[in-house]
Design an enzyme around this catalytic site. Structure first.
Site, PDB file in Angstrom:
ATOM      1  CG  HIS A   1      16.359  11.226  -5.134  1.00  0.00           C
ATOM      2  ND1 HIS A   1      15.220  11.699  -4.419  1.00  0.00           N
ATOM      3  CD2 HIS A   1      16.443  10.050  -4.165  1.00  0.00           C
ATOM      4  CE1 HIS A   1      14.919  11.069  -3.568  1.00  0.00           C
ATOM      5  NE2 HIS A   1      15.645  10.109  -3.121  1.00  0.00           N
TER       6      HIS A   1
ATOM      7  NE  ARG B   1      13.724  13.898   2.171  1.00  0.00           N
ATOM      8  CZ  ARG B   1      13.881  12.777   1.866  1.00  0.00           C
ATOM      9  NH1 ARG B   1      13.819  12.089   0.772  1.00  0.00           N
ATOM     10  NH2 ARG B   1      14.174  11.829   2.712  1.00  0.00           N
TER      11      ARG B   1
ATOM     12  CB  THR C   1      -0.833  -0.066   1.424  1.00  0.00           C
ATOM     13  OG1 THR C   1      -0.076  -0.165   2.497  1.00  0.00           O
ATOM     14  CG2 THR C   1      -1.873  -1.090   1.262  1.00  0.00           C
ATOM     15  N   GLY C   2       2.164   1.203   0.253  1.00  0.00           N
ATOM     16  CA  GLY C   2       3.045   2.323   0.391  1.00  0.00           C
ATOM     17  C   GLY C   2       3.575   2.925  -1.146  1.00  0.00           C
TER      18      GLY C   2
ATOM     19  NE  ARG D   1      -0.874   1.362   9.706  1.00  0.00           N
ATOM     20  CZ  ARG D   1      -0.120   0.982  10.315  1.00  0.00           C
ATOM     21  NH1 ARG D   1       0.033   0.748  11.668  1.00  0.00           N
ATOM     22  NH2 ARG D   1       1.229   0.734   9.736  1.00  0.00           N
ATOM     23  CB  SER D   2      -3.491  -1.936   4.587  1.00  0.00           C
ATOM     24  OG  SER D   2      -2.711  -0.889   4.988  1.00  0.00           O
TER      25      SER D   2
ATOM     26  CB  CYS E   1      16.421   6.138  -3.882  1.00  0.00           C
ATOM     27  SG  CYS E   1      16.306   6.915  -2.241  1.00  0.00           S
TER      28      CYS E   1
ATOM     29  CB  SER F   1       8.273  10.272  -3.766  1.00  0.00           C
ATOM     30  OG  SER F   1       9.641  10.613  -4.404  1.00  0.00           O
TER      31      SER F   1
HETATM   32  P1  A2P Z   1       0.139   0.208   5.948  1.00  0.00           P
HETATM   33  O1  A2P Z   1      -0.373   1.095   4.620  1.00  0.00           O
HETATM   34  O2  A2P Z   1      -0.692  -0.873   6.328  1.00  0.00           O
HETATM   35  O3  A2P Z   1       0.824   0.947   6.996  1.00  0.00           O
HETATM   36  P2  A2P Z   1       5.512   4.139   2.918  1.00  0.00           P
HETATM   37  O4  A2P Z   1       6.909   3.972   2.642  1.00  0.00           O
HETATM   38  O5  A2P Z   1       4.828   4.853   1.561  1.00  0.00           O
HETATM   39  O6  A2P Z   1       4.910   4.749   4.013  1.00  0.00           O
HETATM   40  O7  A2P Z   1       4.814   2.579   2.855  1.00  0.00           O
HETATM   41  C1  A2P Z   1       5.052   1.827   3.957  1.00  0.00           C
HETATM   42  C2  A2P Z   1       4.417   0.337   3.692  1.00  0.00           C
HETATM   43  O8  A2P Z   1       4.894  -0.585   4.577  1.00  0.00           O
HETATM   44  C3  A2P Z   1       3.149   0.404   3.427  1.00  0.00           C
HETATM   45  O9  A2P Z   1       2.551  -0.363   2.602  1.00  0.00           O
HETATM   46  C4  A2P Z   1       2.649  -0.131   5.051  1.00  0.00           C
HETATM   47  O10 A2P Z   1       1.326  -0.635   5.146  1.00  0.00           O
HETATM   48  C5  A2P Z   1       3.522  -1.342   5.226  1.00  0.00           C
HETATM   49  N1  A2P Z   1       3.949  -1.498   6.790  1.00  0.00           N
HETATM   50  C6  A2P Z   1       4.215  -0.793   7.575  1.00  0.00           C
HETATM   51  N2  A2P Z   1       4.399  -1.132   8.867  1.00  0.00           N
HETATM   52  C7  A2P Z   1       4.099  -2.425   8.428  1.00  0.00           C
HETATM   53  C8  A2P Z   1       4.098  -3.913   9.494  1.00  0.00           C
HETATM   54  N3  A2P Z   1       4.402  -3.789  10.565  1.00  0.00           N
HETATM   55  N4  A2P Z   1       3.692  -4.845   8.690  1.00  0.00           N
HETATM   56  C9  A2P Z   1       3.332  -4.933   7.360  1.00  0.00           C
HETATM   57  N5  A2P Z   1       3.469  -3.673   6.623  1.00  0.00           N
HETATM   58  C10 A2P Z   1       3.743  -2.674   7.149  1.00  0.00           C
END
Ligand code: A2P
Length: 348
Positions: free
Chosen positions: A243, A236, A13-14, A41-42, A130, A160
Site C-alpha cells: 500500500h 484500490r 489458508t488465506g 472447506r479446507s 493495514c 492483496s
Molecule cells: P478457507 O480457505 O477454508 O475458506 P482470505 O482473506 O485470503 O480470503 O482468507 C480467509 C481465511 O479465512 C481463509 O483461510 C479461510 O478459510 C478462512 N475462513 C473463512 N471463513 C471461515 C470460517 N467460517 N471458519 C474458519 N475459517 C474461515
C-alpha cells in the site's frame, strides 16, 4: 523461554494466514507446536510451515483447549463468533479483522507505537487496519516531537488487502483483457485491472467508506489522543502487494523536513528512502516482501504554517497484517502477558 507455547493460526489458508505462518517461522517464534485452522472447506489440506507442512484443521468453537495463543485472520464474522470461545478456553487472541478494533475491552496495538496498551488486555487484542498501521508507525516520531493536530491521507491500496480473492481477481482480469475477453467483476464493483477504485469497504451515512473511517478512528485510538484530526480517501489500485499513502501532517510545533528525516530515520520500524535527486522514493513493486515502513518524498507543505508531506509505503500483508500480529505476540511474550485474566468477559 521456559513456557511451552502452542500457537494457532486461524485462517491459515488465506493470503494473510499463510504469511503469518511464514513470519512465525522466520522470526523463530518460540512455539512448541503450531496448528493451522480454516473452514471445513479446507480441512485436511496442507499449508507450508518452513520446511514442513501443517495439516489444516476445521475451526470449531471447542478447538481452543490447550492452545495458548491464536492469531486470527479469517474475517470479522469468524472472529466475532470464535474469539470469545478462544478467550473462554484461556487462549489469547490476536485478531486481524475489524471485529474487535473499536471495542473498549480490546487494545488496538502497533508495537512501535503503543505497546503499553497490551498491559490491560482481557484476552482479545486487535491488529489495526493495514493502512492505519503503516501510517501510525511513521506518525509516531512526529507526534512525539511536534504534536500532530491534523492528518490528511490518500491511499493507493493493493488488491492483496482484499485477501486471496482480490489477488485472483486482478490476475484473472489482466489475463482476460490481454486475451480480448470481457473481464468479469466478481470481487470489486468495477474492473480493477488498469483502473483505480475510490471505494474500499462499504459506504457509510457520511459518504465516507468504512475503510476511510477505520483510518480516522483507529489512529485516534492507537495514539489515545482524540485531538488528532484525521481525514482519509482510500483507493484500490491494480497492484498486488504494497500500500502507498500520500500523507499531509500538521503539527503544533514546527518540524522541518530535515528534522523529520532525522527523526524518521531513528524511529523503530521505519526506513527513510528519500533522495529526489537520485530518484529515491519507495514504491510497492520494490518493497513487497520487506518488513519496514518506507518513507520518502519528505518535504515541507508550503501552503500552511507547520506542515509536512510524506509518501509512505509498506507491504500490507507483512507489516500491515502478519508481521504486526506476530510482533504483538512477541511483545505479549516479552511482557509475560500470554494469559486470559477473566475467561468470561467476551462470552457474556
Ligand atoms: P478457507 O480457505 O477454508 O475458506 P482470505 O482473506 O485470503 O480470503 O482468507 C480467509 C481465511 O479465512 C481463509 O483461510 C479461510 O478459510 C478462512 N475462513 C473463512 N471463513 C471461515 C470460517 N467460517 N471458519 C474458519 N475459517 C474461515
Amino acid at each position: 523461554m521456559s513456557k511451552k507455547l502452542t500457537v494457532a493460526v486461524v485462517g491459515a489458508t488465506g493470503a494473510v494466514g499463510r504469511e503469518m505462518l511464514n513470519t512465525l517461522e522466520a522470526r523463530k517464534f518460540p512455539a512448541t507446536q503450531v496448528r493451522a485452522f480454516a473452514s471445513a472447506r479446507s480441512a485436511g489440506s496442507k499449508v507450508p510451515f518452513g520446511e514442513r507442512e501443517l495439516v489444516v484443521e476445521e475451526l470449531k468453537e471447542d478447538v481452543f483447549a490447550g492452545i495458548d495463543l491464536a492469531i486470527f485472520s479469517a474475517g470479522g464474522g469468524t472472529s466475532t463468533q470464535f474469539s470469545p470461545h478462544a478467550a473462554h478456553a484461556g487462549c489469547v487472541v490476536v485478531d486481524n479483522s475489524a471485529a474487535w478494533r473499536m471495542d473498549e475491552r480490546c487494545p488496538l496495538v502497533v508495537p512501535e507505537v503503543n505497546p503499553q496498551a497490551l498491559e490491560r488486555h482481557q484476552g482479545i487484542i486487535a491488529n489495526p487496519n493495514c493502512s492505519t498501521i503503516q501510517m501510525v508507525v511513521a506518525l509516531k516520531p512526529l507526534h512525539d516531537a511536534g504534536t500532530i493536530t491534523r492528518v490528511v491521507v490518500s491511499t493507493y491500496q493493493a488488491v492483496s488487502g482484499t485477501g486471496q480473492k482480490g489477488i485472483e481477481e486482478l490476475e484473472r482480469q489482466v489475463r482476460d483483457l490481454f486475451s480480448m475477453r470481457e473481464p468479469e467483476n466478481r470481487v470489486y464493483p468495477f474492473r480493477i485491472a488498469f483502473n483505480v477504485l475510490p471505494h474500499i469497504d462499504i459506504f457509510l451515512d457520511n459518504d465516507y467508506t468504512k475503510e476511510e473511517m477505520k483510518m480516522v478512528n483507529e489512529t485516534v485510538k492507537i495514539f489515545d489522543d482524540p485531538s488528532i484530526r484525521v481525514t482519509a480517501t482510500c483507493a484500490r489500485v491494480p497492484v498486488f502487494y504494497g500500500h502507498a499513502e500520500s500523507v499531509n501532517v500538521q503539527t503544533e510545533k514546527k518540524i522541518t523536513a530535515k528534522q523529520a528525516r532525522i527523526m524518521l530515520s531513528q524511529a523503530p520500524g521505519v526506513m527513510v528512502y528519500d533522495n529526489p535527486r537520485e530518484k529515491m522514493y519507495p514504491m510497492p513493486a520494490y518493497i513487497a516482501g520487506e518488513d519496514p515502513v518506507f518513507v520518502g518524498r519528505i518535504r515541507e507543505d508550503e501552503s500552511i504554517e507547520n506542515g509536512l508531506n510524506m509518501w509512505i509505503v509498506a507491504d500490507n500483508v507483512r507489516k500491515g497484517a502478519a508481521l504486526n500480529a506476530v510482533q504483538i505476540a512477541e511483545e505479549l511474550l516479552k511482557k509475560d502477558l500470554i494469559r486470559v485474566p477473566d475467561r468470561d468477559v467476551f462470552l457474556s
